[in-house]
Design a protein around this motif. Structure first.
Motif, PDB file in Angstrom:
ATOM      1  N   LEU A   1       0.819  -1.217   0.000  1.00 38.57           N
ATOM      2  CA  LEU A   1       0.000   0.000   0.000  1.00 38.57           C
ATOM      3  C   LEU A   1       0.851   1.265   0.000  1.00 38.57           C
ATOM      4  CD1 LEU A   1      -2.750  -1.098   2.559  1.00 38.57           C
ATOM      5  CD2 LEU A   1      -3.071  -0.729   0.102  1.00 38.57           C
ATOM      6  N   SER A   2       1.968   1.243   0.708  1.00 39.87           N
ATOM      7  CA  SER A   2       2.790   2.451   0.796  1.00 39.87           C
ATOM      8  C   SER A   2       3.671   2.665  -0.437  1.00 39.87           C
ATOM      9  CB  SER A   2       3.649   2.428   2.062  1.00 39.87           C
ATOM     10  OG  SER A   2       4.475   1.289   2.115  1.00 39.87           O
ATOM     11  N   TYR A   3       4.112   1.584  -1.078  1.00 37.09           N
ATOM     12  CA  TYR A   3       5.007   1.737  -2.226  1.00 37.09           C
ATOM     13  C   TYR A   3       4.276   1.941  -3.553  1.00 37.09           C
ATOM     14  CZ  TYR A   3       9.444   1.206   0.116  1.00 37.09           C
ATOM     15  OH  TYR A   3      10.550   1.429   0.904  1.00 37.09           O
ATOM     16  N   SER A   4       2.962   1.794  -3.573  1.00 39.10           N
ATOM     17  CA  SER A   4       2.233   2.104  -4.807  1.00 39.10           C
ATOM     18  C   SER A   4       2.407   3.584  -5.161  1.00 39.10           C
ATOM     19  CB  SER A   4       0.759   1.756  -4.671  1.00 39.10           C
ATOM     20  OG  SER A   4       0.130   2.574  -3.712  1.00 39.10           O
ATOM     21  N   ALA A   5       2.525   4.423  -4.126  1.00 35.11           N
ATOM     22  CA  ALA A   5       2.750   5.857  -4.348  1.00 35.11           C
ATOM     23  C   ALA A   5       4.088   6.104  -5.039  1.00 35.11           C
ATOM     24  CB  ALA A   5       2.695   6.610  -3.018  1.00 35.11           C
ATOM     25  N   PHE A   6       5.097   5.316  -4.687  1.00 29.21           N
ATOM     26  CA  PHE A   6       6.413   5.504  -5.298  1.00 29.21           C
ATOM     27  C   PHE A   6       6.364   5.198  -6.787  1.00 29.21           C
ATOM     28  CE2 PHE A   6      10.958   4.196  -5.943  1.00 29.21           C
ATOM     29  CZ  PHE A   6      11.493   5.456  -5.745  1.00 29.21           C
ATOM     30  N   GLY A   7       5.590   4.175  -7.158  1.00 25.76           N
ATOM     31  CA  GLY A   7       5.416   3.868  -8.582  1.00 25.76           C
ATOM     32  C   GLY A   7       4.770   5.022  -9.320  1.00 25.76           C
ATOM     33  N   ALA A   8       3.750   5.633  -8.695  1.00 24.36           N
ATOM     34  CA  ALA A   8       3.080   6.781  -9.310  1.00 24.36           C
ATOM     35  C   ALA A   8       4.030   7.967  -9.435  1.00 24.36           C
ATOM     36  CB  ALA A   8       1.855   7.170  -8.481  1.00 24.36           C
ATOM     37  N   ILE A   9       4.840   8.192  -8.403  1.00 27.85           N
ATOM     38  CA  ILE A   9       5.790   9.309  -8.423  1.00 27.85           C
ATOM     39  C   ILE A   9       6.833   9.117  -9.520  1.00 27.85           C
ATOM     40  CG2 ILE A   9       7.745  10.248  -7.100  1.00 27.85           C
ATOM     41  CD1 ILE A   9       5.858  10.166  -4.642  1.00 27.85           C
ATOM     42  N   LEU A  10       7.387   7.917  -9.614  1.00 23.41           N
ATOM     43  CA  LEU A  10       8.379   7.646 -10.665  1.00 23.41           C
ATOM     44  C   LEU A  10       7.806   7.893 -12.058  1.00 23.41           C
ATOM     45  CD1 LEU A  10       9.993   4.324  -9.356  1.00 23.41           C
ATOM     46  CD2 LEU A  10      11.104   6.559  -9.515  1.00 23.41           C
ATOM     47  N   THR A  11       6.531   7.589 -12.229  1.00 21.47           N
ATOM     48  CA  THR A  11       5.885   7.719 -13.535  1.00 21.47           C
ATOM     49  C   THR A  11       5.507   9.154 -13.870  1.00 21.47           C
ATOM     50  OG1 THR A  11       4.983   5.497 -13.257  1.00 21.47           O
ATOM     51  CG2 THR A  11       3.947   6.870 -14.935  1.00 21.47           C
TER      52      THR A  11
ATOM     53  N   ASP B   1       6.721  14.532 -15.727  1.00 20.60           N
ATOM     54  CA  ASP B   1       5.753  15.369 -16.449  1.00 20.60           C
ATOM     55  C   ASP B   1       5.287  16.543 -15.594  1.00 20.60           C
ATOM     56  OD1 ASP B   1       6.006  13.602 -18.513  1.00 20.60           O
ATOM     57  OD2 ASP B   1       3.891  13.101 -18.661  1.00 20.60           O
ATOM     58  N   TRP B   2       5.130  16.309 -14.291  1.00 24.89           N
ATOM     59  CA  TRP B   2       4.718  17.393 -13.381  1.00 24.89           C
ATOM     60  C   TRP B   2       5.815  18.456 -13.313  1.00 24.89           C
ATOM     61  CZ3 TRP B   2       0.315  19.097 -12.086  1.00 24.89           C
ATOM     62  CH2 TRP B   2       0.074  19.819 -10.928  1.00 24.89           C
ATOM     63  N   SER B   3       7.081  18.021 -13.296  1.00 21.14           N
ATOM     64  CA  SER B   3       8.219  18.959 -13.300  1.00 21.14           C
ATOM     65  C   SER B   3       8.234  19.769 -14.596  1.00 21.14           C
ATOM     66  CB  SER B   3       9.540  18.194 -13.158  1.00 21.14           C
ATOM     67  OG  SER B   3       9.561  17.483 -11.948  1.00 21.14           O
ATOM     68  N   ASP B   4       7.960  19.104 -15.701  1.00 18.15           N
ATOM     69  CA  ASP B   4       7.867  19.767 -17.005  1.00 18.15           C
ATOM     70  C   ASP B   4       6.763  20.823 -16.993  1.00 18.15           C
ATOM     71  OD1 ASP B   4       9.312  19.709 -19.319  1.00 18.15           O
ATOM     72  OD2 ASP B   4       7.917  18.391 -20.389  1.00 18.15           O
TER      73      ASP B   4
ATOM     74  N   ASN C   1      15.457  20.878 -14.730  1.00 21.78           N
ATOM     75  CA  ASN C   1      16.026  19.635 -14.214  1.00 21.78           C
ATOM     76  C   ASN C   1      14.900  18.771 -13.634  1.00 21.78           C
ATOM     77  OD1 ASN C   1      17.395  17.598 -12.939  1.00 21.78           O
ATOM     78  ND2 ASN C   1      18.794  18.928 -11.819  1.00 21.78           N
ATOM     79  N   LYS C   2      14.521  17.741 -14.366  1.00 22.82           N
ATOM     80  CA  LYS C   2      13.418  16.881 -13.921  1.00 22.82           C
ATOM     81  C   LYS C   2      13.811  15.987 -12.748  1.00 22.82           C
ATOM     82  CE  LYS C   2      11.187  16.679 -18.427  1.00 22.82           C
ATOM     83  NZ  LYS C   2      10.707  15.831 -19.520  1.00 22.82           N
ATOM     84  N   GLY C   3      15.096  15.892 -12.484  1.00 24.42           N
ATOM     85  CA  GLY C   3      15.558  15.032 -11.389  1.00 24.42           C
ATOM     86  C   GLY C   3      15.664  15.736 -10.056  1.00 24.42           C
ATOM     87  N   ILE C   4      15.368  17.032 -10.011  1.00 26.37           N
ATOM     88  CA  ILE C   4      15.558  17.779  -8.765  1.00 26.37           C
ATOM     89  C   ILE C   4      14.615  17.296  -7.664  1.00 26.37           C
ATOM     90  CG2 ILE C   4      14.005  19.724  -9.278  1.00 26.37           C
ATOM     91  CD1 ILE C   4      16.390  21.476  -8.119  1.00 26.37           C
ATOM     92  N   PHE C   5      13.420  16.862  -8.046  1.00 23.23           N
ATOM     93  CA  PHE C   5      12.483  16.276  -7.074  1.00 23.23           C
ATOM     94  C   PHE C   5      13.139  15.079  -6.387  1.00 23.23           C
ATOM     95  CE2 PHE C   5       9.475  13.097  -5.772  1.00 23.23           C
ATOM     96  CZ  PHE C   5       8.439  13.803  -5.181  1.00 23.23           C
TER      97      PHE C   5
ATOM     98  N   LEU D   1       6.681  22.007  -4.492  1.00 28.81           N
ATOM     99  CA  LEU D   1       7.074  20.672  -4.940  1.00 28.81           C
ATOM    100  C   LEU D   1       8.281  20.171  -4.151  1.00 28.81           C
ATOM    101  CD1 LEU D   1       6.348  18.459  -7.007  1.00 28.81           C
ATOM    102  CD2 LEU D   1       8.086  19.437  -8.507  1.00 28.81           C
ATOM    103  N   MET D   2       9.252  21.052  -3.884  1.00 30.00           N
ATOM    104  CA  MET D   2      10.430  20.664  -3.100  1.00 30.00           C
ATOM    105  C   MET D   2      10.055  20.348  -1.656  1.00 30.00           C
ATOM    106  SD  MET D   2      12.951  20.440  -5.120  1.00 30.00           S
ATOM    107  CE  MET D   2      11.731  19.865  -6.292  1.00 30.00           C
ATOM    108  N   LEU D   3       9.094  21.086  -1.115  1.00 29.81           N
ATOM    109  CA  LEU D   3       8.613  20.792   0.234  1.00 29.81           C
ATOM    110  C   LEU D   3       7.980  19.399   0.267  1.00 29.81           C
ATOM    111  CD1 LEU D   3       8.008  21.701   3.163  1.00 29.81           C
ATOM    112  CD2 LEU D   3       5.838  22.631   2.294  1.00 29.81           C
TER     113      LEU D   3
END
Length: 196
Positions: free
Chosen positions: A23-33, A37-40, A46-50, A101-103
């Motif tokens: 349940l907790s790591y499903s969020a990580f999959g969504a974040i990686l995906t 695009d959200w950074s864009d 730099n899309k990796g700054i998050f 986003l950084m917060l």
């Protein structure tokens, strides 16, 4: 000799930790995906700054949280981690500027930095002494399933509609809430079982 059955890689006794991990790591999959695009969308070059902010926060908090579950108990620390990760997902969904986003990324890193070592230790506690490999395998299968399905369903719902990204984050925050409720019920059940 080389035949492997599911009982060789799945430890039923570790399933509580597996459920929380899933349940907790499903969020990580969504974040990686979705975070690239959200950074864009936020015009971040730099899309990796998050992921840099998340990683730094996660590493730093582990210096403090590493032994917290030994001192305060696995379930208490896991519940704190789940709560922080859930809050961070809400903040990421609200993250319509660089600072927000950084917060969100930093708080997500703090939450996972608290949660991950506690779940690992809880997995070992729940597993049989002579079958720790099976216990860890169960937890990692749950983690990979959570990340994979989280990424899959996030991408399926997203469909390149940028306004859906916050909704995915809020939905995953709900998953963290379910995990937190599960921990409350499991803790109560475990307490009653010890008293019986």
């Amino acid at each position: 000799m080389f035949k492997i059955s599911r009982t060789d890689i799945i430890d039923i006794g570790v399933l509580p930790a597996g459920i929380v991990t899933f349940l907790s790591y499903s969020a990580f999959g969504a974040i990686l995906t979705l975070i690239p695009d959200w950074s864009d969308h936020l015009n971040l070059s730099n899309k990796g700054i998050f992921f840099a902010a998340y990683t730094i926060a996660s590493i730093l908090i582990r210096f403090i949280s590493g032994k917290a579950s030994d001192k305060y108990g696995r379930t208490k620390v896991i519940m704190i981690g789940l709560l922080i990760v859930g809050i961070s997902l809400f903040l990421i969904g609200q993250g319509d500027s660089f600072n927000k986003l950084m917060l969100g990324a930093s708080i997500y890193g703090i939450g996972t930095g608290i949660l991950s070592p506690a779940i690992n230790a809880w997995t070992i506690d729940l597993g049989k002494h002579n079958q720790r490999g099976r216990a860890v395998a169960t937890m990692y299968i749950s983690m990979e399933a959570g990340i994979g399905l989280g990424a899959l369903f996030a991408g399926m719902y997203y469909q390149d509609i940028i306004t859906r990204i916050p909704q995915v984050m809020y939905f995953n925050a709900l998953f963290l809430g379910i995990a937190l409720l599960y921990m409350f019920f499991w803790q109560g059940f475990s307490y009653r079982k010890k008293k019986a």
